[in-house]
Structure formats: C-alpha cells, structure tokens
Design an enzyme around this catalytic site. Structure first.
Site, mmCIF file in Angstrom:
data_model
loop_
_atom_site.group_PDB
_atom_site.id
_atom_site.type_symbol
_atom_site.label_atom_id
_atom_site.label_comp_id
_atom_site.label_asym_id
_atom_site.label_seq_id
_atom_site.Cartn_x
_atom_site.Cartn_y
_atom_site.Cartn_z
ATOM 1 C CE LYS A 125 11.046 -2.693 3.227
ATOM 2 N NZ LYS A 125 10.801 -1.436 3.947
ATOM 3 C CE LYS A 182 -0.058 -6.920 3.632
ATOM 4 N NZ LYS A 182 0.297 -5.891 4.580
ATOM 5 C CE LYS A 242 5.927 5.444 9.606
ATOM 6 N NZ LYS A 242 5.489 5.306 8.304
#
Ligand code: TRP
Length: 329
Positions: A197, A194, A111
């Site tokens: 999102k 896969k 992040k």
C-alpha cells in the site's frame, strides 16, 4: 488444533500481495486451528482517522476477508471494538509495561518520527494493546510478518512477566505461525520488489477488470533483450514472478522461451498476465460486491463474532482479575 489470533489492520483494502502472502494461507490455517480474526480498529485510532471513515474502513477490510474465504462459521471473526474486554486487559497489562521498553520499540520510534505532532500515549502503548489482543484468547500462534516480530516478542515478554510476578503459569508465550515454504512474496509492477500500500503499486482484490488491465499494461518494461538467454532485469523478473503465481506452467514456459530467443513481446505477456490475474480476482470481487450490499449478513457475522470472542475474552479477564487480587465483597 492450536489457538491462533490474527489481527488485521483496518486501513486499506486487500491486494494481491496480501492474498498470496497471507490470506490464502488463512483458509487452510482456519481448518486446522481454533482461529480468532479481528479487525484492529482501536489500533487505528493512534493516527486519528476521520470518524466518517472509521466504519467504512472496517467494513471494507471485513468484506475483503469474508470474500477471500475466511469463514465465520469455522473461525471467530470480530471487530476489536466490539469486545470491550480487551481494553481492560490492556489497562492491566499496561501496569507492567515500562516506558523504557515501550519507547525503544522500532514501530514507535518510526511513528514518532513520521508524526511528531501526534506522539500520543496510544502510540506508545500500541504493543500492550496488541499483547492484550493476543493474550485475551491465550493464543499460542500468531500469523505475523517480519514487521510485527518485535511486537510479538514484546507480547511474550509481557506474558512471561505476568506469569513471573504472580507466580502462575497462566499465559502461554505465543510464537509466529509458520506457513512453511508456502509464503509467496508478490513484487510490484513498477520494478519494486514488493507490492504494498505504501508503495502505491497495488492490484486490489476488488479492482475492476478494466483497472487491472490498465495497471498491468503500465508495468515497467524496456526495449527487450538483445542477447539470447540473457539474465532478466529485476522489473522483468517481477512480471515472471507474478506470471508464475497466477498462470499455468505452460504459459510461463512459453514466455520464458520467447525471452530466451529475444522474441518476447511485452504486450502479449502483459495481456496474458492481466487475463490470469483477472481470473483469480473475479470470484473474489464478485463476492465483495455481494457482501458489501448485504448489510444483514455483515450484521449477523459481526454479532456472532463478537459473541464468540467475548465469551473467550470474559473468561480470561475474569481469571486475570482473580490472579491480580481483585475480589468481590
Ligand atoms: N500490529 C498489527 C499490524 O500492524 C495488527 C495487529 C493488532 C495484530 N493486534 C494484533 C496482529 C494482534 C496480530 C495479533 O499488522
């Protein structure tokens, strides 16, 4: 009958990958355990969501879970921010969480790289909040995917440390809930292994049949095989994997045979696949629509969930305070 805590990200609607990967198993899990499902809206603040979207996101995820069969009469379903006790446990646990270990967390480093302009303290202490979510109900099991294993490991470490420091055997050390062989990984229709999102290749549980049809018809294919019984390239194998999940064995057999004889017509395969996906999602989509429009039901469910969760949470926080030496005058 074990205590299970399952935290749900409040970003993004649920897709077929979520459904077969986890959600469908939750329906069984909730019958065999004492389950707490909550929507992690405090966690979502680490990325500074638009206040106007925060509630909408929570509502969407909550609706999807209810529609897919997570049952508020059997389980405790609540919104994290409706249970303020978690913030106190988070504060208390943070006093024994060290900068060094928090900074080494993979998700934090990732992040920090992705949003260098917003490396906030909430991001750093994300694992402590997650540990608080879990330890708040003294859970033994947590259904998590691979990407959350390190966080669960840290939860165990925080629990162990707390017990050691205060000389108690208070917190259990929670482990991953094991669904056994039932876990199915859903591939994407774009050739990727896969459905996800961030991959941008999802079929959502709430997708309209027309949308599903369009997404399936656009799936990556080729000119078809030229040699009998040839192996399938990944993107074709993916279509068969999906077919395997949503269609009957006869259907899979039929298209396999067509493939092996070089007679496969992808248009037919896709039409069938779309129809069978629509058959799976239609009852869920219909419930999503019903629930979305039933504010009174959502209010009732969240109120009931918050009450049940707060009861369990208040007991833990009371006991933790006592262990740590807080006393009333
Ligand atoms: N970190 C989890 C995720 O990104 C969400 C989560 C927050 C969670 N608190 C939790 C999961 C507690 C399990 C238990 O998916």
């Amino acid at each position: 009958m074990e205590i299970v805590v399952s935290g749900i990200r409040s970003t993004g609607n649920l897709h077929l990958g979520n459904y077969y990967g986890a959600l469908r198993n939750f329906i069984k899990m909730q019958k065999e355990n004492k389950c707490f499902f909550f929507i992690a809206d405090y966690h979502s603040l680490t990325t500074h969501p638009d206040p106007a979207m925060l509630h909408v996101n929570v509502k969407n995820v909550l609706t999807d879970y209810l529609a897919a069969g997570v049952d508020p009469e059997i389980s405790t379903i609540y919104i994290q921010s409706d249970v303020p006790e978690v913030t106190e446990l988070y504060l208390l646990l943070n006093m024994h969480a060290y900068m060094g270990e928090l900074m080494k967390t993979t998700s934090f480093k990732e992040k920090a790289r992705k949003q260098p302009e917003n490396v906030n303290a909430g991001l750093l202490t994300y694992p402590t909040l997650m540990a608080a979510d879990i330890l708040l109900h003294k859970a033994y099991k947590v259904p998590v995917g691979k990407d959350q294993e390190q966080h669960l490991e840290m939860t165990r470490r925080f629990a162990r440390r707390f017990n050691n420091i205060y000389g108690v055997e208070y917190f259990p050390e929670p482990t991953a809930y094991n669904f056994g062989s039932e876990l199915i990984k859903i591939p994407g229709l774009d050739g990727s292994g896969k459905m996800g999102k961030s991959e941008g290749n999802c079929i959502y549980l709430g997708d309209d049949p027309k949308v599903i049809q369009k997404k399936v018809m656009r799936a990556l294919t080729d000119q078809g095989p030229t040699e009998m019984n040839s192996p399938k390239p990944d993107y074709i194998e993916n279509l068969f994997t999906l077919l395997n999940v949503v269609s009957t064995p006869d259907t899979v057999e039929y298209f396999n045979e067509k493939w092996n004889k070089c007679e496969i017509r992808y248009g037919d395969l896709k039409k069938q696949l779309a129809a069978d996906i629509i058959a799976v999602t239609t009852p869920i989509r219909e419930r999503i629509i019903d629930i979305q429009n039933d504010e009174a039901y959502l209010r009732k469910v969240t109120k009931m969930g918050a009450e049940k969760a707060r009861e369990s949470a208040a007991k833990t926080v009371r006991e933790v305070r006592e262990i740590m030496g807080f006393k009333p005058f």
